[in-house]
Write an enzyme that holds these catalytic residues in place. Structure first.
Site, PDB file in Angstrom:
ATOM      1  N   ILE A  55      37.118  40.846  41.073  1.00  0.00           N
ATOM      2  CA  ILE A  55      37.583  41.393  39.633  1.00  0.00           C
ATOM      3  C   ILE A  55      38.909  42.422  39.798  1.00  0.00           C
ATOM      4  CG2 ILE A  55      37.150  42.335  37.448  1.00  0.00           C
ATOM      5  CD1 ILE A  55      34.423  40.751  37.554  1.00  0.00           C
ATOM      6  N   PHE A  61      41.854  41.134  41.686  1.00  0.00           N
ATOM      7  CA  PHE A  61      42.819  39.984  40.898  1.00  0.00           C
ATOM      8  C   PHE A  61      43.417  40.670  39.675  1.00  0.00           C
ATOM      9  CE2 PHE A  61      40.940  37.346  44.091  1.00  0.00           C
ATOM     10  CZ  PHE A  61      41.847  36.518  44.505  1.00  0.00           C
ATOM     11  N   GLU A  62      42.540  41.559  38.862  1.00  0.00           N
ATOM     12  CA  GLU A  62      42.750  41.839  37.647  1.00  0.00           C
ATOM     13  C   GLU A  62      43.972  43.219  37.978  1.00  0.00           C
ATOM     14  OE1 GLU A  62      42.472  40.735  34.766  1.00  0.00           O
ATOM     15  OE2 GLU A  62      40.831  39.342  35.263  1.00  0.00           O
ATOM     16  N   GLY A  63      43.578  43.976  38.876  1.00  0.00           N
ATOM     17  CA  GLY A  63      44.276  44.978  39.387  1.00  0.00           C
ATOM     18  C   GLY A  63      44.282  46.107  38.287  1.00  0.00           C
ATOM     19  N   ARG A 111      42.836  33.087  42.992  1.00  0.00           N
ATOM     20  CA  ARG A 111      41.701  33.517  42.558  1.00  0.00           C
ATOM     21  C   ARG A 111      40.728  32.544  42.393  1.00  0.00           C
ATOM     22  NH1 ARG A 111      40.960  37.547  37.211  1.00  0.00           N
ATOM     23  NH2 ARG A 111      38.814  37.453  37.265  1.00  0.00           N
TER      24      ARG A 111
END
Length: 221
Positions: free
Chosen positions: A11, A14-16, A136
């Site tokens: 998470i 991929f979310e940053g 992702r």
């Protein structure tokens, strides 16, 4: 079944981390590690700023909410890796979409081998395939498959049913043969034979449509 650090790492990766509110790919105000107002407080608006520590706190709260939501829907016994992969997936697409997805259907049916390709159906945002989502979904699928797969095994899409085993392909071939035969029969004047073949063509066409609808219902998204 517990959310583990491997799932949290996905998470975060991929979310940053963004400490100032921004609009995501579909225009929704977002902050921290992909937090939106739909997930609960804080309400995200233009100009909102948070610290990295606040982002971690929000992430922990959001993940806990998603984990509870998924635990309530899953009936199959999962490993922590499998559960964490589903939390990561739902964190991205939302619990509502997760509940109606064929991913959950496959999991509860115990068809774990189908989960990777079901995940790969969720790679679009705003109607367009997103490279980040493709990566992702592949990472989530690898985590679901097991720790040894994460670093070594790429996710592959199913090649589909072999042509010789496809009922739709056989029906399509039958339509073509019947159509040609019918045309020949009409030329030579065998009207009764022509009528019978026309009925057969219609029946074969209906079979194709039925198979396509059945497949769509089974696969879903």
């Amino acid at each position: 079944m517990n959310m583990n650090e491997a799932g949290l790492a996905l998470i975060r990766a991929f979310e940053g981390l963004r400490t100032t509110a921004y609009r995501d790919a579909v225009g929704i105000w977002t902050v921290g590690y992909g937090h939106t107002s739909a997930a609960g407080p804080p309400d995200v608006k233009a100009g909102l700023k948070i610290t990295a520590r606040e982002a971690e706190s929000i992430l922990s709260r959001d993940v806990a909410n998603f984990a509870r939501g998924i635990a309530a829907e899953v009936t199959a016994l999962l490993t922590d890796d499998q559960f964490s992969a589903l939390v990561c997936f739902a964190y991205n697409v939302g619990l509502g979409n997760f509940r109606s997805s064929s991913v959950l259907k496959a999991v509860n049916a115990g068809d774990f081998a189908a989960v990777p390709r079901r995940l790969q159906l969720w790679v679009k945002a705003g109607g367009k395939t997103q490279g980040g989502l493709v990566k992702r979904r592949a990472a989530e699928a690898a985590l679901f498959a097991g720790p040894e797969t994460v670093a070594t095994t790429p996710v592959e899409m199913s090649p589909g049913k072999p042509l010789q085993r496809s009922t739709s392909a056989w029906a399509a071939a039958a339509v073509a043969i019947l159509a040609v035969t019918n045309h020949v029969a009409q030329i030579v004047g065998y009207s009764v034979l022509g009528l019978a073949l026309t009925v057969a063509i219609v029946a074969a066409a209906i079979w194709i449509i039925r198979e396509r609808i059945k497949k769509s219902q089974q696969e879903g998204i």
